[in-house]
Motif scaffolding. Structure first.
Motif, PDB file in Angstrom:
ATOM      1  N   ALA A   8       0.680  -1.116   0.222  1.00  0.00           N
ATOM      2  CA  ALA A   8       0.095   0.128  -0.149  1.00  0.00           C
ATOM      3  C   ALA A   8       0.817   1.113  -0.049  1.00  0.00           C
ATOM      4  O   ALA A   8       0.546   2.436  -0.708  1.00  0.00           O
ATOM      5  N   ARG A   9       2.099   1.238   0.637  1.00  0.00           N
ATOM      6  CA  ARG A   9       3.052   2.324   0.668  1.00  0.00           C
ATOM      7  C   ARG A   9       3.096   2.932  -0.453  1.00  0.00           C
ATOM      8  O   ARG A   9       2.826   4.210  -0.863  1.00  0.00           O
ATOM      9  N   ASP A  10       3.689   2.157  -1.578  1.00  0.00           N
ATOM     10  CA  ASP A  10       3.776   2.622  -2.918  1.00  0.00           C
ATOM     11  C   ASP A  10       2.599   3.247  -3.686  1.00  0.00           C
ATOM     12  O   ASP A  10       2.691   4.120  -4.340  1.00  0.00           O
ATOM     13  N   ILE A  11       1.536   2.537  -3.524  1.00  0.00           N
ATOM     14  CA  ILE A  11       0.375   3.089  -4.160  1.00  0.00           C
ATOM     15  C   ILE A  11      -0.128   4.379  -3.287  1.00  0.00           C
ATOM     16  O   ILE A  11      -0.419   5.134  -4.180  1.00  0.00           O
ATOM     17  N   VAL A  12      -0.003   4.514  -2.228  1.00  0.00           N
ATOM     18  CA  VAL A  12      -0.258   5.784  -1.534  1.00  0.00           C
ATOM     19  C   VAL A  12       0.512   6.705  -2.116  1.00  0.00           C
ATOM     20  O   VAL A  12      -0.023   8.030  -2.368  1.00  0.00           O
ATOM     21  N   LEU A  13       1.761   6.800  -1.977  1.00  0.00           N
ATOM     22  CA  LEU A  13       2.804   7.499  -2.473  1.00  0.00           C
ATOM     23  C   LEU A  13       2.555   7.961  -4.114  1.00  0.00           C
ATOM     24  O   LEU A  13       2.264   9.301  -4.230  1.00  0.00           O
ATOM     25  N   GLU A  14       1.948   7.077  -4.897  1.00  0.00           N
ATOM     26  CA  GLU A  14       1.925   7.448  -6.226  1.00  0.00           C
ATOM     27  C   GLU A  14       0.552   8.268  -6.406  1.00  0.00           C
ATOM     28  O   GLU A  14       0.365   9.076  -7.164  1.00  0.00           O
ATOM     29  N   ALA A  15      -0.347   7.824  -5.634  1.00  0.00           N
ATOM     30  CA  ALA A  15      -1.801   8.431  -5.624  1.00  0.00           C
ATOM     31  C   ALA A  15      -1.632  10.087  -5.125  1.00  0.00           C
ATOM     32  O   ALA A  15      -2.277  10.862  -5.691  1.00  0.00           O
ATOM     33  N   HIS A  16      -0.957  10.048  -3.925  1.00  0.00           N
ATOM     34  CA  HIS A  16      -0.584  11.529  -3.548  1.00  0.00           C
ATOM     35  C   HIS A  16      -0.231  12.333  -4.538  1.00  0.00           C
ATOM     36  O   HIS A  16      -0.466  13.571  -4.654  1.00  0.00           O
ATOM     37  N   ALA A  17       0.785  11.813  -5.265  1.00  0.00           N
ATOM     38  CA  ALA A  17       1.484  12.639  -6.285  1.00  0.00           C
ATOM     39  C   ALA A  17       0.466  13.032  -7.345  1.00  0.00           C
ATOM     40  O   ALA A  17       0.877  14.093  -7.948  1.00  0.00           O
ATOM     41  N   ARG A  18      -0.403  12.198  -7.671  1.00  0.00           N
ATOM     42  CA  ARG A  18      -1.579  12.562  -8.558  1.00  0.00           C
ATOM     43  C   ARG A  18      -2.852  13.344  -8.309  1.00  0.00           C
ATOM     44  O   ARG A  18      -3.556  13.918  -8.881  1.00  0.00           O
ATOM     45  N   SER A  19      -2.955  13.263  -6.829  1.00  0.00           N
ATOM     46  CA  SER A  19      -3.977  14.226  -6.376  1.00  0.00           C
ATOM     47  C   SER A  19      -4.073  15.821  -6.485  1.00  0.00           C
ATOM     48  O   SER A  19      -2.768  16.289  -6.472  1.00  0.00           O
ATOM     49  N   ALA A  20      -5.159  16.325  -6.745  1.00  0.00           N
ATOM     50  CA  ALA A  20      -5.159  17.456  -7.084  1.00  0.00           C
ATOM     51  C   ALA A  20      -4.974  18.459  -5.996  1.00  0.00           C
ATOM     52  O   ALA A  20      -4.206  19.650  -6.335  1.00  0.00           O
ATOM     53  N   ASP A  21      -5.191  17.933  -4.969  1.00  0.00           N
ATOM     54  CA  ASP A  21      -4.904  18.824  -3.609  1.00  0.00           C
ATOM     55  C   ASP A  21      -4.015  18.318  -2.693  1.00  0.00           C
ATOM     56  O   ASP A  21      -4.280  16.835  -2.349  1.00  0.00           O
ATOM     57  N   PRO A  22      -2.885  18.618  -2.274  1.00  0.00           N
ATOM     58  CA  PRO A  22      -2.059  17.520  -1.277  1.00  0.00           C
ATOM     59  C   PRO A  22      -2.555  17.259   0.079  1.00  0.00           C
ATOM     60  O   PRO A  22      -2.106  16.570   0.518  1.00  0.00           O
ATOM     61  N   HIS A  23      -3.626  18.051   0.463  1.00  0.00           N
ATOM     62  CA  HIS A  23      -4.257  18.008   1.403  1.00  0.00           C
ATOM     63  C   HIS A  23      -5.504  16.691   1.503  1.00  0.00           C
ATOM     64  O   HIS A  23      -5.977  16.271   2.499  1.00  0.00           O
ATOM     65  N   VAL A  24      -5.705  16.521   0.063  1.00  0.00           N
ATOM     66  CA  VAL A  24      -6.607  15.391   0.239  1.00  0.00           C
ATOM     67  C   VAL A  24      -6.218  14.229  -0.812  1.00  0.00           C
ATOM     68  O   VAL A  24      -5.969  14.284  -2.129  1.00  0.00           O
ATOM     69  N   LEU A  25      -6.093  13.092  -0.287  1.00  0.00           N
ATOM     70  CA  LEU A  25      -5.501  11.706  -1.069  1.00  0.00           C
ATOM     71  C   LEU A  25      -6.682  11.064  -1.520  1.00  0.00           C
ATOM     72  O   LEU A  25      -7.437  10.450  -1.101  1.00  0.00           O
ATOM     73  N   GLU A  26      -6.565  10.987  -2.959  1.00  0.00           N
ATOM     74  CA  GLU A  26      -7.395  10.317  -3.617  1.00  0.00           C
ATOM     75  C   GLU A  26      -7.050   8.888  -4.273  1.00  0.00           C
ATOM     76  O   GLU A  26      -5.893   8.740  -5.060  1.00  0.00           O
ATOM     77  N   LEU A  27      -7.632   7.872  -3.679  1.00  0.00           N
ATOM     78  CA  LEU A  27      -7.469   6.524  -3.828  1.00  0.00           C
ATOM     79  C   LEU A  27      -8.590   5.782  -4.653  1.00  0.00           C
ATOM     80  O   LEU A  27      -9.876   6.145  -4.454  1.00  0.00           O
ATOM     81  N   ASP A  28      -8.014   4.746  -5.601  1.00  0.00           N
ATOM     82  CA  ASP A  28      -9.009   4.230  -6.581  1.00  0.00           C
ATOM     83  C   ASP A  28      -9.582   3.133  -5.568  1.00  0.00           C
ATOM     84  O   ASP A  28     -10.315   2.455  -6.134  1.00  0.00           O
ATOM     85  N   ARG A  29      -8.870   2.700  -4.373  1.00  0.00           N
ATOM     86  CA  ARG A  29      -9.531   1.341  -3.662  1.00  0.00           C
ATOM     87  C   ARG A  29      -9.153   1.764  -2.333  1.00  0.00           C
ATOM     88  O   ARG A  29      -8.156   2.159  -2.048  1.00  0.00           O
ATOM     89  N   GLY A  30      -9.625   1.029  -1.355  1.00  0.00           N
ATOM     90  CA  GLY A  30      -9.555   1.300  -0.126  1.00  0.00           C
ATOM     91  C   GLY A  30      -8.393   0.323   0.350  1.00  0.00           C
ATOM     92  O   GLY A  30      -8.011  -0.773  -0.134  1.00  0.00           O
ATOM     93  N   MET A  31      -7.446   0.763   1.245  1.00  0.00           N
ATOM     94  CA  MET A  31      -6.317   0.258   1.734  1.00  0.00           C
ATOM     95  C   MET A  31      -5.783   0.809   2.932  1.00  0.00           C
ATOM     96  O   MET A  31      -6.327   2.035   3.334  1.00  0.00           O
TER      97      MET A  31
END
Length: 333
Positions: free
Chosen positions: A207-230
């Protein structure tokens, strides 16, 4: 031709260390060898001397000879001086093979090593300490905290395993056989715990790598956008991400969640709770108050909310962030 193995530990009442040790061996040894191997629980020295692997009995530590006792003078200790139990000795010798077998190729050697290390620090070491009469939980000097620590200690793996022993006043007829049967049952429980804990650690690493990648793509650094729960809070903490909310689908796929970031791992508090006026509201009332048409609910304690769509959940996170961003001094990035 596969050689059968004689596995020996002591008979009578059992403790968590030799039970967990047997669970480790059952995962680490080649299945074809294990299938024709025999477990013997005895203190008969003549049987011990002819065994292939002996643990928690025999008075010898010699991994090259398959000997893993810790009761003798000069028994091995960890680098910090903490004592080993037979579980720790077997984990050091066979734990990585057990992890590889449980993971079944889902992760390279770096993952195996990280899982082995975390299991050693968070599980096996505590079993070692408990078996040697050293409480992993310190005395706090506070009656309430000490009582809570004793309760937690009583729910730890060593306590859960040891209650499976026969009571002192059980029938004496075939007691040894009944104890052996209980030992095998306890090893199944310890093994299930071992499998589940290894899987949890592996999943958190993934999950760590996915979270880091998702955060880099998120429109706002304060809102983490994930495609699945983890598990996202731990990776966000470890990477010191400025996340205040995470948006992700629930496991059933019927709603999208808005989760709040706690100030520290394991805390029930939130760095930034959802708006107070949303607390405990559902459906139409929450939609009216929040202005999000498909809002579903907001927990009374304001640490999680949901909408029927990703867009709705994102809107709730952005509204919550926008309502308090300036007063909280967060500013826009």
């Amino acid at each position: 031709m596969t050689k059968s193995l004689r596995l020996v530990t002591h008979g009578g009442s059992f403790h968590c260390d030799e039970v967990l040790g047997y669970a480790i061996l059952r995962r680490a040894l080649p299945p074809e060898a294990l299938a024709i191997s025999m477990l013997t629980r005895t203190r008969d020295q003549s049987v011990i001397e002819t065994a292939d692997i002996v643990w928690d009995v025999g008075g010898v530590f010699d991994p090259a000879r398959g000997r893993f006792d810790h009761h003798q003078r000069g028994a091995p200790v960890r680098l910090d001086g903490a004592p080993y139990s037979s579980a720790g000795l077997l984990w050091a010798a066979y734990g990585r093979d057990a992890v590889r077998a449980i993971l079944a190729g889902r992760g390279g050697e770096d993952v195996v090593e990280r899982v082995w290390t975390e299991m050693d620090e968070q599980v096996v070491r505590l079993v070692d300490l408990a078996d040697n009469g050293q409480r992993p939980v310190p005395d706090f000097g506070d009656e309430g905290l000490d009582r809570a620590a004793r309760v937690a200690d009583g729910m730890a793996l060593p306590s859960l395993i040891e209650v499976l022993n026969l009571p002192w006043d059980a029938a004496q007829v075939d007691r040894a056989q009944a104890e052996d049967e209980r030992f095998v049952q306890a090893a199944e429980i310890a093994g299930a715990f071992l499998d589940g804990r290894v899987e949890q650690i592996r999943a958190r690493i993934a999950a760590r790598d996915i979270v880091l990648e998702a955060h880099a793509r998120s429109a706002d650094p304060h809102v983490l956008e994930l495609d699945r729960g983890m598990p996202w809070q731990g990776p966000a903490h470890d990477a010191d991400l400025p996340v205040l909310f995470a948006v992700y689908p629930d496991k059933g796929g019927v709603a999208w969640m808005v989760g709040c970031m706690p100030p520290e791992p394991g805390s029930f508090a939130q760095k930034l709770p959802l708006p107070d006026v949303w607390a405990g509201l559902r459906d139409a009332e929450l939609a009216r108050v929040s202005g999000v048409p498909d809002a579903v609910f907001c927990h009374l304690n304001r640490f999680i909310a949901a909408a029927r769509s990703r867009e709705g959940a994102l809107a709730m996170a952005r509204i919550a962030l926008g309502l308090t961003r300036e007063p909280a001094g967060l500013g826009a990035k």
